[in-house]
Design a protein around this motif. Structure first.
Motif, mmCIF file in Angstrom:
data_model
loop_
_atom_site.group_PDB
_atom_site.id
_atom_site.type_symbol
_atom_site.label_atom_id
_atom_site.label_comp_id
_atom_site.label_asym_id
_atom_site.label_seq_id
_atom_site.Cartn_x
_atom_site.Cartn_y
_atom_site.Cartn_z
ATOM 1 N N SER A 126 0.821 -1.216 0.000
ATOM 2 C CA SER A 126 0.000 0.000 0.000
ATOM 3 C C SER A 126 0.858 1.270 0.000
ATOM 4 O O SER A 126 0.338 2.369 -0.189
ATOM 5 C CB SER A 126 -0.928 0.006 1.220
ATOM 6 N N PHE A 186 4.337 3.772 -1.083
ATOM 7 C CA PHE A 186 5.293 4.093 -2.152
ATOM 8 C C PHE A 186 6.679 4.109 -1.501
ATOM 9 O O PHE A 186 7.193 5.176 -1.154
ATOM 10 C CB PHE A 186 4.959 5.453 -2.753
ATOM 11 N N TYR A 204 9.596 6.477 -2.536
ATOM 12 C CA TYR A 204 9.559 7.934 -2.306
ATOM 13 C C TYR A 204 10.623 8.388 -1.310
ATOM 14 O O TYR A 204 10.976 9.541 -1.265
ATOM 15 C CB TYR A 204 8.192 8.349 -1.753
ATOM 16 N N MET A 248 -0.155 6.857 0.325
ATOM 17 C CA MET A 248 -0.507 5.445 0.174
ATOM 18 C C MET A 248 -1.368 5.247 -1.055
ATOM 19 O O MET A 248 -2.104 6.144 -1.443
ATOM 20 C CB MET A 248 -1.349 4.958 1.373
ATOM 21 N N ARG A 249 -1.299 4.047 -1.617
ATOM 22 C CA ARG A 249 -2.172 3.690 -2.743
ATOM 23 C C ARG A 249 -3.593 3.502 -2.250
ATOM 24 O O ARG A 249 -4.554 3.827 -2.913
ATOM 25 C CB ARG A 249 -1.709 2.394 -3.395
ATOM 26 N N ASP A 250 -3.721 2.907 -1.071
ATOM 27 C CA ASP A 250 -5.030 2.578 -0.501
ATOM 28 C C ASP A 250 -4.814 2.203 0.963
ATOM 29 O O ASP A 250 -3.692 1.879 1.353
ATOM 30 C CB ASP A 250 -5.610 1.356 -1.246
ATOM 31 N N MET A 256 -6.647 -4.436 -0.128
ATOM 32 C CA MET A 256 -6.660 -3.022 -0.509
ATOM 33 C C MET A 256 -7.931 -2.866 -1.348
ATOM 34 O O MET A 256 -7.930 -3.210 -2.545
ATOM 35 C CB MET A 256 -5.417 -2.670 -1.332
ATOM 36 N N ASN A 293 -9.746 -0.640 -2.952
ATOM 37 C CA ASN A 293 -9.872 0.062 -4.228
ATOM 38 C C ASN A 293 -9.224 -0.678 -5.379
ATOM 39 O O ASN A 293 -9.558 -0.456 -6.542
ATOM 40 C CB ASN A 293 -9.266 1.462 -4.129
ATOM 41 N N PHE A 294 -8.277 -1.526 -5.084
ATOM 42 C CA PHE A 294 -7.574 -2.295 -6.116
ATOM 43 C C PHE A 294 -8.070 -3.734 -6.174
ATOM 44 O O PHE A 294 -7.646 -4.501 -7.021
ATOM 45 C CB PHE A 294 -6.061 -2.307 -5.836
#
Ligand code: UDP
Length: 244
Positions: free
Chosen positions: A110, A112, A115, A153-155, A190, A192-193
Motif C-alpha cells: 500500500s 510508495f 519515495y 498510500m495507494r489505498d 486493498m 480500491n484495487f
C-alpha cells in the motif's frame, strides 16, 4: 475455561457471543490517539484492544541497513504480558516475530517505498488485550496509523478473518472459536484495487468451504474499510473544529 465449552454454534445458529455467522464483532476505531508518535490509531474489535504507532520516514540507524532506492519498512507486533489469560513473557516470541513479518508484508504494497530512499518507517503494534484475530485488527489499525503519519498510500489496508466452527463458516473469529474451531483464514485487502495483501490458512477446509470463508472475509474487510474511512474523517473534522 474454554475446555468446558462444547458447542460453538447453538441450536438457533448463533455463536457464543450471540453473533450470526456473517456478523462482525463491534468495532471502534480512533485515529491520532498518541501525541508523541508521527501517526497512531487505536482499535477495539470485540475484546481486542490494540494500539498502533508510526514513526517516519526518518534517518535509519545503523546506516548500513539503509537502502539506496527505497525506505525500509519495519514492524514490531508485541503482546503485553497482561493481554492474554496466561501471563505472556514480554520477550518476543516466535509467533510475534512471524506476525511482525506478515503484518509488514501486508502493509508494504500500500506504500510508495521508493519515495523515501535511505530512510526507515517504523510501525509499533501493542496488543493490550487479545481475543482472537489480532493480526487482522493490527493491520487495520497500523494502516490508519501510517495514513495519520501523512505517508502517501495507494489505498488503506483492511483485514478480517473467516473460518469454520462446528461445521459452520463464520467471519471474525474470537479466541474460543479460533482455538476450538477447525479453520481460520485471515485476509487483508486493498479495497480500491481489489488486491489481497495477506492470505493465510490454519486448519482444514474443502475447496468449497475455503471459497465461502474467503468471500466472507473479503466482505468483512470491505465493512472494516468503511469504518477506517469514517475514523480518518472523524480525526480531521475534529482538528477543524479545534482550529475554528
Ligand atoms: N493467544 C494467547 N496467548 C498467546 C498468544 C495468543 O492466549 O501467547 C490467543 C490470543 O487471544 C490470540 C489468539 O490466541 O488472539 C489467536 O492467536 P493466533 O496466533 O491465531 O493469532 P490472531 O488470531 O490473534 O491473529
Amino acid at each position: 475455561m474454554n475446555e468446558k465449552i462444547e458447542k460453538l454454534i447453538n441450536d438457533k445458529g448463533l455463536r457464543l457471543d450471540g453473533r450470526k455467522p456473517e456478523e462482525l464483532r463491534p468495532i471502534k476505531i480512533e485515529v491520532g490517539v498518541l501525541s508523541n508518535a508521527d501517526g497512531s490509531a487505536y482499535i477495539q474489535q470485540g475484546k481486542n484492544k490494540i494500539l498502533a504507532a508510526v514513526y517516519g520516514p526518518k534517518e535509519l540507524h545503523p546506516k548500513h541497513l539503509a537502502l539506496p532506492d527505497r525506505t525500509v519498512l519495519r514492524c514490531r507486533y508485541h503482546m503485553a504480558p497482561f493481554s492474554v489469560q496466561e501471563r505472556k513473557s514480554p520477550a518476543p516470541s516466535r509467533r510475534e516475530i512471524e506476525l511482525s513479518k506478515v503484518i509488514r508484508e501486508a502493509l508494504e504494497p500500500s506504500l510508495f517505498l521508493e519515495y523515501y530512499p535511505r530512510t526507515a518507517i517504523d510501525i509499533f503494534i501493542e496488543v493490550l488485550q487479545a481475543d482472537g484475530g489480532t493480526r487482522c485488527a493490527s493491520i487495520t489499525a497500523a494502516s490508519l496509523a501510517l495514513a495519520d503519519a501523512g505517508i502517501p498510500m495507494r489505498d488503506l489496508v483492511a483485514a478480517c478473518a473467516a473460518g469454520k466452527v462446528d461445521d459452520t463458516i463464520v467471519v471474525d473469529l474470537m479466541d474460543a472459536e479460533d482455538k476450538k474451531g477447525t479453520a481460520d483464514v485471515p485476509v487483508a485487502l486493498m479495497p480500491n484495487f481489489n488486491a489481497i495483501t495477506l492470505l493465510q490458512m490454519d486448519g482444514d477446509l474443502t475447496m468449497k468451504e475455503f471459497e465461502k470463508a474467503f468471500n466472507m472475509a473479503l466482505e468483512g474487510c470491505r465493512k472494516i474499510y468503511t469504518l477506517q474511512k469514517e475514523a480518518l474523517k472523524a480525526k480531521y473534522l475534529n482538528v477543524k473544529e479545534v482550529e475554528e
